[in-house]
Scaffold this motif. Structure first.
Motif, PDB file in Angstrom:
ATOM      1  N   ARG A  41       0.910  -0.773   0.169  1.00  0.00           N
ATOM      2  CA  ARG A  41      -0.823   0.086   0.023  1.00  0.00           C
ATOM      3  C   ARG A  41       0.826   1.065   0.444  1.00  0.00           C
ATOM      4  O   ARG A  41       1.952   0.977   1.063  1.00  0.00           O
ATOM      5  N   VAL A  42       0.967   1.972  -0.531  1.00  0.00           N
ATOM      6  CA  VAL A  42       0.905   3.687  -0.594  1.00  0.00           C
ATOM      7  C   VAL A  42       0.342   4.352  -0.613  1.00  0.00           C
ATOM      8  O   VAL A  42      -1.382   4.478  -1.463  1.00  0.00           O
ATOM      9  N   GLU A  43       0.417   5.682  -0.161  1.00  0.00           N
ATOM     10  CA  GLU A  43      -0.613   6.716  -0.143  1.00  0.00           C
ATOM     11  C   GLU A  43      -0.590   7.558  -1.168  1.00  0.00           C
ATOM     12  O   GLU A  43       0.540   8.165  -1.810  1.00  0.00           O
ATOM     13  N   GLY A  79       2.216  10.754  -9.970  1.00  0.00           N
ATOM     14  CA  GLY A  79       3.246  11.241  -9.095  1.00  0.00           C
ATOM     15  C   GLY A  79       3.630  12.752  -8.566  1.00  0.00           C
ATOM     16  O   GLY A  79       4.145  12.715  -7.265  1.00  0.00           O
ATOM     17  N   HIS A  80       2.778  13.938  -8.777  1.00  0.00           N
ATOM     18  CA  HIS A  80       2.521  14.536  -8.088  1.00  0.00           C
ATOM     19  C   HIS A  80       1.797  14.499  -6.942  1.00  0.00           C
ATOM     20  O   HIS A  80       1.688  15.116  -5.648  1.00  0.00           O
ATOM     21  N   LYS A  81       1.077  12.984  -6.806  1.00  0.00           N
ATOM     22  CA  LYS A  81       0.129  12.923  -5.675  1.00  0.00           C
ATOM     23  C   LYS A  81       0.571  11.716  -4.099  1.00  0.00           C
ATOM     24  O   LYS A  81       0.343  11.790  -3.838  1.00  0.00           O
ATOM     25  N   VAL A  82       1.809  11.182  -5.223  1.00  0.00           N
ATOM     26  CA  VAL A  82       2.498   9.934  -4.615  1.00  0.00           C
ATOM     27  C   VAL A  82       3.260  10.559  -3.283  1.00  0.00           C
ATOM     28  O   VAL A  82       3.924  11.901  -3.105  1.00  0.00           O
ATOM     29  N   ASP A  83       3.131   9.810  -2.608  1.00  0.00           N
ATOM     30  CA  ASP A  83       3.669  10.053  -0.755  1.00  0.00           C
ATOM     31  C   ASP A  83       5.179   9.499  -0.748  1.00  0.00           C
ATOM     32  O   ASP A  83       4.522   7.583  -0.287  1.00  0.00           O
ATOM     33  N   PHE A  84       6.031  10.166  -0.912  1.00  0.00           N
ATOM     34  CA  PHE A  84       7.689   8.722  -1.398  1.00  0.00           C
ATOM     35  C   PHE A  84       8.412   8.744  -0.199  1.00  0.00           C
ATOM     36  O   PHE A  84       8.770   7.978  -0.033  1.00  0.00           O
ATOM     37  N   ASP A  85       7.724   9.997   0.850  1.00  0.00           N
ATOM     38  CA  ASP A  85       8.691   9.888   1.922  1.00  0.00           C
ATOM     39  C   ASP A  85       8.129   8.116   2.600  1.00  0.00           C
ATOM     40  O   ASP A  85       8.554   7.705   3.449  1.00  0.00           O
ATOM     41  N   LEU A  86       5.693   8.151   2.579  1.00  0.00           N
ATOM     42  CA  LEU A  86       6.345   7.372   3.143  1.00  0.00           C
ATOM     43  C   LEU A  86       6.419   6.004   2.114  1.00  0.00           C
ATOM     44  O   LEU A  86       7.040   4.630   2.923  1.00  0.00           O
ATOM     45  N   LEU A  87       6.541   5.917   0.955  1.00  0.00           N
ATOM     46  CA  LEU A  87       7.516   4.665  -0.302  1.00  0.00           C
ATOM     47  C   LEU A  87       8.197   4.231   0.520  1.00  0.00           C
ATOM     48  O   LEU A  87       8.713   2.544   1.157  1.00  0.00           O
ATOM     49  N   MET A  88       9.131   4.883   0.792  1.00  0.00           N
ATOM     50  CA  MET A  88      10.848   4.647   1.340  1.00  0.00           C
ATOM     51  C   MET A  88      10.480   4.232   2.965  1.00  0.00           C
ATOM     52  O   MET A  88      11.253   2.959   3.028  1.00  0.00           O
ATOM     53  N   LYS A  89       9.888   4.658   3.640  1.00  0.00           N
ATOM     54  CA  LYS A  89       9.619   4.273   4.894  1.00  0.00           C
ATOM     55  C   LYS A  89       9.540   2.762   5.103  1.00  0.00           C
ATOM     56  O   LYS A  89       9.983   1.838   5.403  1.00  0.00           O
ATOM     57  N   GLY A  99       7.725   8.230  15.332  1.00  0.00           N
ATOM     58  CA  GLY A  99       8.848   9.415  14.730  1.00  0.00           C
ATOM     59  C   GLY A  99       9.748   8.587  13.673  1.00  0.00           C
ATOM     60  O   GLY A  99      10.234   9.520  13.014  1.00  0.00           O
ATOM     61  N   LYS A 100       9.690   7.167  13.457  1.00  0.00           N
ATOM     62  CA  LYS A 100      10.442   6.835  12.411  1.00  0.00           C
ATOM     63  C   LYS A 100       9.851   5.880  10.846  1.00  0.00           C
ATOM     64  O   LYS A 100      10.615   5.206  10.294  1.00  0.00           O
ATOM     65  N   GLY A 101       8.495   6.420  11.169  1.00  0.00           N
ATOM     66  CA  GLY A 101       7.339   5.424  10.539  1.00  0.00           C
ATOM     67  C   GLY A 101       6.827   4.243  11.239  1.00  0.00           C
ATOM     68  O   GLY A 101       6.673   2.791  10.623  1.00  0.00           O
ATOM     69  N   ASN A 102       7.259   3.359  12.057  1.00  0.00           N
ATOM     70  CA  ASN A 102       6.564   2.467  12.732  1.00  0.00           C
ATOM     71  C   ASN A 102       5.724   2.072  13.943  1.00  0.00           C
ATOM     72  O   ASN A 102       5.930   3.944  14.215  1.00  0.00           O
ATOM     73  N   VAL A 103       5.052   1.611  14.227  1.00  0.00           N
ATOM     74  CA  VAL A 103       3.640   2.070  14.548  1.00  0.00           C
ATOM     75  C   VAL A 103       4.678   1.323  16.077  1.00  0.00           C
ATOM     76  O   VAL A 103       5.282   0.180  16.104  1.00  0.00           O
ATOM     77  N   CYS A 104       3.607   2.286  17.180  1.00  0.00           N
ATOM     78  CA  CYS A 104       4.689   2.118  18.691  1.00  0.00           C
ATOM     79  C   CYS A 104       3.093   2.125  19.506  1.00  0.00           C
ATOM     80  O   CYS A 104       3.600   1.878  20.569  1.00  0.00           O
ATOM     81  N   ALA A 105       2.144   2.639  18.885  1.00  0.00           N
ATOM     82  CA  ALA A 105       1.698   2.609  19.647  1.00  0.00           C
ATOM     83  C   ALA A 105      -0.350   2.195  19.510  1.00  0.00           C
ATOM     84  O   ALA A 105      -0.531   3.030  18.301  1.00  0.00           O
ATOM     85  N   VAL A 106      -1.367   2.274  20.246  1.00  0.00           N
ATOM     86  CA  VAL A 106      -2.921   2.310  19.368  1.00  0.00           C
ATOM     87  C   VAL A 106      -3.248   2.853  20.136  1.00  0.00           C
ATOM     88  O   VAL A 106      -3.731   2.649  21.846  1.00  0.00           O
ATOM     89  N   GLU A 107      -4.340   3.424  19.576  1.00  0.00           N
ATOM     90  CA  GLU A 107      -5.786   4.979  21.186  1.00  0.00           C
ATOM     91  C   GLU A 107      -6.513   4.015  20.443  1.00  0.00           C
ATOM     92  O   GLU A 107      -7.109   3.626  19.337  1.00  0.00           O
TER      93      GLU A 107
END
Lengths: 295, 483
Positions: free
Chosen positions: A246-248, A265-275, B357-365
Motif C-alpha cells: 500500500r501507498v498513499e 507522481g505529483h500525488k504520491v507520498d514518496f517519504d512513506l514509500l521509502m519508509k 517518529g521513524k515510520g513504525n507503529v508504537c501505540a494504538v489509541e
C-alpha cells in the motif's frame, strides 16, 4: 517450472534474464510486472517486465543484486529453472500520442522505462530520454534507449560518462526551455521559428529509485507537467490480496499491485514509500548474512 | 445396578473429549493443537449416536454428508468404509472435520444435543479421514467414461476443489486454475498450520489430481487468460469461478500505513503460505512483535492472534468492538485463544495508530464502546463512549476486518453482472451467472463466509454444469429478478 533461456551481465550488479514464459509473453504490455519465486523456500519478488517477445514466447527481466533473493538469482545460469513465474500483473501503461514526452530512467529503472518509451515512440510521440546512473559501469541499454528516442541524454553522478550530475538537471533545463518559449510574446525571428514549432513537453515518465522519482516530481511540479511514476513497493501475492504494497496517492491508500504500479507522481507520498521499503532492513541483513556464509 | 445405569446415562450426555497439546506448550510451536481420536475413542463417541430415523443433522450439512450412515460404520469399527461413505459427498473430509463450524451446522441439528452435548460429528469426520490416509488405503473411485467436455474451475480453494472433484467424477476434463504458486486457496494461505496442517491440504489436493483434474498454478485468470479466451481459444465448455473475496479492508483511521501494521491477509499469507515463521530458513520475513494488537472478532482475527503468540509475542491483545457473544469466530477458536493467554479487549475500538517518529507503529489509541439498539445484522450496535480514549503500547497491529471483492477477474469479464459491492451475481441453487456457461460461488458471490459454504456452492455448480452440458439451457430470468 520456467526456464532461463538467456543470461547477460549488464554490469557487476545488474543482470538480465530472458525467461521462457509463453503465456505471459502473449499478454504482457509495457508497464506490467511479474512475480517470481526461485524455489520452494523462496520469497515472491516483483520485477518489471523489461521486454517481451511474443514470437519466441519470452519475457525479459533486469534486476539489481541487492539482497539474498537477487544475489541467489544472479547465480543461476542459462538452462536453470525458476519454480514460479506469475504475471502479467499490474495495469499496463497508458499509451497514446501525447505529443512530446520525456522518459527518465534511473539505475536499474532504465529497464522498465525502455518498453514504455518504445511503445510511446511507436505511438508517434517525440521522445527525449534521460538515463542516469551512479557511474559509467552501472549504465546499460544506452543503445536500446537511443533507438527509441529522438534525443538521449546520459548522466552519471560521478561524471565518469555523459553529463555529470543527476537526471533532474537536464530535465529542468528542458522544461525551462519550454517555459521561455511559451512566454515569448513577439513574432518569432527566423532563427527562433524552428524552436517554437517544437512542441512543449506534455508528459514525463520517471522510473528509478524512489528518491529520484521524488525529485523528478518536485522538478516537474514547478512547471506543471504531468508526471507518471512506477512504484516498486514490497509485495507478496501481487494480486491485491495482502495489501503489503500500500501507498498513499492524493491522501488515499492504494495498492500498487492492482491500482498501479503507475501513479500520478505529483500525488504520491514518496517519504512513506521509502519508509515502507525499509520495513525489513534487519531481516534482509540476517538473510543476506546467512546466505553469504553459505556461499 | 440403577446407579450404574444412571452413570452410563450421564456419560452419554458428555462427548469424548479430544486430547490436545496443553496451551503453554503449544504456544511455542506451530504443530496441530488437537491430537485426534484413537480408534477406541472414536467408537465410544460414535456409539452416542442414536441413529435417528429422520436425522436432522444431515439437513444442516451444506454438502449433505450421510452422517448416521458413516457413524454407524464407525460404531462397527469399519473405519475405512466410514471414510468412503463420507467421501461419497464430501471430497475434503480431513479439512471439514477440522475447520467447519459444526456448532451451527450438523451438530446443531443433533438430537442427542437437545439434552446434552451433541455427537462430535466433526471430530469423527476428521478421525475417519485421517485413518484412511494413515492406512495408505486412499480409495480412488473408478474413472468414469470421458464425456469429451472441458471445464475450467478458477480458484483452488475449498469451493473450486469440490467442484473440480465432482466434475471429474462425472467424466469431464477439468482444469483447475490457481493464481498463487500452491493449490488450496484459503486452506493454504489463510488457515494456520496448527489448525489445519498443510500436509493434509496437500493430501486432499493430491486426491483431486488423482481423480484426473489437471492443476495449473501461477495462473491469474483475468490477466494470463480471460474467461472469453478460455471459451474461444482454449475450447472450454463451461467454467466455475470460485476465487474468494480478496482485498483486505482497513478502517481508514490515521496511521494504518505505518510499518508494523499488517492486514490480517498479509500476516496470514506470510506466515502460512510463505512459511515465514521458519525465517530465515524460508526467505519471506515477518515482523515478530513483542506487543501485538489484533482487531476483529472472526476466525481470521483468532488465527492472527494465535500466530503472533507463537512467533514469540509477550502480549497479544484482541480488540473487538462488540462483546464476546457477538463474535463471529468458531467457538473452539475463541476457547483456544483464551487458553493461550490472548487478552480480549471487548467493547473497544481503535481510533488511530501512533508513529514512533521513524515510520513504525508504537501505540494504538482506542475508545470504549457500549451496545445500543440492534442494527441490520440483528446484533446490538456498538456505540462510542465519549471521553473513553486510552492508549496502549504496541509494535505490531493486525486489523482483521474482513475483505471486499477483488476486481482482477471481473474487470476483464464485462458481461458478468456484479452487485453494488462488486460481488458476482449468481443464482443460489445453481451458481448460474448472467454470462452463458459461467457459474460462480463462494466468497466472490456471498462475501466472506465459510469453507463448507464454498464447498456447498461448488457442489451445486457442478450439478448445474452437468445439466447445462446436457441441455445447453441457460435461463437466468430469476437472476434478473434478484437484481
Amino acid at each position: 517450472m520456467f526456464k532461463i533461456l538467456k543470461k547477460e551481465e549488464l554490469s557487476e550488479v545488474i543482470t538480465l534474464f530472458e525467461i521462457d514464459a509463453k503465456h505471459i509473453a502473449k499478454k504482457a504490455k509495457p508497464g506490467n510486472f511479474f512475480i517470481l519465486k526461485i524455489h520452494e523456500e523462496g520469497e515472491r519478488i516483483p520485477l518489471t517486465i523489461a521486454d517481451f517477445d511474443r514470437d519466441k514466447g519470452t519475457i525479459t527481466s533486469v534486476f539489481q543484486k541487492v539482497g539474498k533473493t537477487t544475489y541467489h538469482l544472479g547465480t543461476l545460469n542459462e538452462g536453470d529453472y525458476l519454480s514460479d513465474v506469475i504475471g502479467p500483473l499490474g495495469n499496463p501503461s497508458h499509451i497514446e500520442n501525447f505529443g512530446k514526452v520525456v522518459c527518465v530512467g534511473g539505475g536499474v529503472g532504465i529497464a522498465p522505462v525502455y518498453p514504455i518509451t518504445k511503445a510511446l515512440k511507436e505511438a508517434g510521440n517525440k521522445i527525449i530520454s534521460i538515463i542516469g546512473a551512479r557511474s559509467k559501469d552501472l549504465l546499460f541499454w544506452e543503445d536500446k534507449m537511443r533507438k527509441v528516442s529522438d534525443e538521449l541524454i546520459v548522466t552519471t553522478d560521478d561524471g565518469s560518462y555523459g553529463r555529470k550530475g543527476v537526471v533532474t538537471i537536464p530535465l529542468e533545463e528542458i522544461l525551462k526551455g519550454d517555459q521561455m518559449k511559451a512566454t515569448k510574446k513577439h513574432v518569432p525571428s527566423f532563427e527562433d521559428r524552428e524552436a517554437v514549432q517544437d512542441p512543449s513537453v506534455n508528459l514525463v515518465i520517471a522510473i528509478g529509485p524512489p528518491i529520484m522519482m521524488k525529485f523528478v516530481c518536485k522538478t516537474t511540479e514547478k512547471f506543471n507537467v504531468k508526471t507518471i511514476v512506477s512504484l516498486n513497493s514490497i509485495m507478496v501475492d501481487g494480486t491485491g490480496m495482502c495489501g503489503a504494497c500500500r501507498v498513499e496517492v492524493g491522501g488515499e491508500t492504494k495498492f500498487a499491485c492492482v491500482d498501479g504500479p503507475e501513479f500520478d507522481g505529483h500525488k504520491v507520498d514518496f517519504d512513506l514509500l521509502m519508509k515502507r521499503l525499509q520495513m525489513y532492513l534487519v531481516e534482509e541483513k540476517v538473510a543476506m548474512d546467512m546466505y553469504s556464509g553459505k556461499m | 445396578m440403577e446407579e450404574q445405569e444412571e452413570k452410563k446415562e450421564q456419560k452419554k450426555k458428555i462427548k469424548v473429549k479430544m486430547r490436545e497439546q496443553p496451551p503453554l506448550e503449544r504456544i511455542k510451536n506451530f504443530n496441530e493443537v488437537p491430537h485426534g481420536y484413537s480408534p477406541e475413542e472414536a467408537v465410544e463417541e460414535a456409539t452416542r449416536c442414536l441413529s435417528c430415523k429422520r436425522p436432522t443433522c444431515v439437513d444442516y450439512c451444506p454438502v449433505e454428508v450421510d452422517i448416521p450412515g458413516f457413524l454407524k460404520l464407525v460404531k462397527e469399527g469399519k473405519f475405512l468404509e466410514a471414510a468412503y461413505k463420507v467421501k461419497e459427498t464430501n471430497a475434503l473430509p480431513a479439512v471439514c472435520g477440522r475447520v467447519c463450524p459444526q456448532e451451527v451446522q450438523c451438530e446443531s441439528g443433533c438430537i442427542v444435543g437437545k439434552k446434552g452435548e451433541p455427537v462430535a460429528i466433526g471430530n469423527l469426520e476428521r478421525f475417519v479421514a485421517d485413518y484412511e490416509a494413515e492406512k495408505g488405503e486412499v480409495m480412488i473411485p473408478e474413472k468414469p467414461k470421458p464425456t469429451g467436455r472441458k471445464i475450467a474451475v478458477i480458484g483452488s480453494g475449498p469451493g473450486g476443489l469440490t467442484c473440480a472433484a465432482d466434475l471429474a467424477m462425472s467424466g469431464h476434463q477439468v482444469t483447475l486454475f490457481e493464481a498463487l504458486h500452491k493449490a488450496g486457496g484459503v486452506l493454504i494461505y489463510g488457515i494456520p498450520e496448527f489448525r489445519l496442517p498443510k500436509q493434509i491440504v496437500a493430501r486432499e489436493v493430491d486426491y483431486i489430481k488423482k481423480l484426473g483434474v489437471e492443476l495449473v498454478v501461477n495462473a491469474v485468470i483475468g490477466k494470463l487468460f480471460t474467461i472469453d479466451e478460455l471459451f474461444n481459444e482454449y475450447g472450454y465448455d463451461a467454467c466455475f469461478i470460485c476465487i474468494g473475496a480478496g482485498l483486505p479492508m482497513f478502517m481508514g483511521i490515521p496511521g494504518e500505513n505505518l510499518n508494523g501494521v499488517y492486514s490480517a491477509n498479509e500476516f496470514l499469507t506470510r506466515s502460512n503460505l510463505m512459511k515465514s515463521y521458519l525465517f530465515p530458513n524460508y526467505d519471506t520475513p515477518i515482523k515478530k512483535g513483542k506487543r501485538v494488537a489484533v482487531v476483529g472478532g472472526g476466525n481470521v482475527a483468532m488465527d492472527s492472534a494465535r500466530i503472533a503468540m507463537r512467533l514469540g509475542a509477550e502480549k497479544v491483545y484482541l480488540i473487538y468492538r462488540r462483546s464476546e457473544v457477538e463474535m463471529p469466530a468458531r467457538k473452539a477458536e475463541v476457547h483456544h485463544a483464551h487458553e493461550e493467554g490472548i487478552e480480549f479487549l471487548l467493547l473497544t475500538n481503535p481510533t488511530r495508530y501512533i508513529d514512533d517518529g521513524k515510520g513504525n507503529v508504537c501505540a494504538v489509541e482506542c475508545v470504549k464502546m457500549e451496545l445500543g439498539e440492534p442494527d441490520e445484522s440483528g446484533r446490538r450496535k456498538p456505540v462510542v463512549i465519549k471521553g473513553s480514549e486510552f492508549q496502549m503500547e504496541i509494535d505490531i497491529a493486525i486489523p482483521a476486518l474482513g475483505t471486499k471483492a477483488n476486481p482482477l477477474l471481473t474487470k476483464t469479464t464485462t458481461d458478468l453482472k456484479l452487485n453494488k459491492r462488486g460481488y458476482i451475481i449468481a443464482e443460489e441453487a445453481t451458481g448460474m451467472t448472467s454470462k452463458r456457461g459461467v457459474f460462480a460461488g463462494g466468497d466472490i458471490v456471498t462475501g466472506a463466509a465459510t469453507v463448507i459454504l464454498a464447498m456447498g456452492a461448488g457442489r451445486k455448480a457442478a450439478r448445474a454444469t452437468n445439466e447445462y452440458l446436457k441441455w445447453k439451457y441457460w435461463d437466468v430470468s430469476n437472476l434478473a429478478k434478484a437484481i
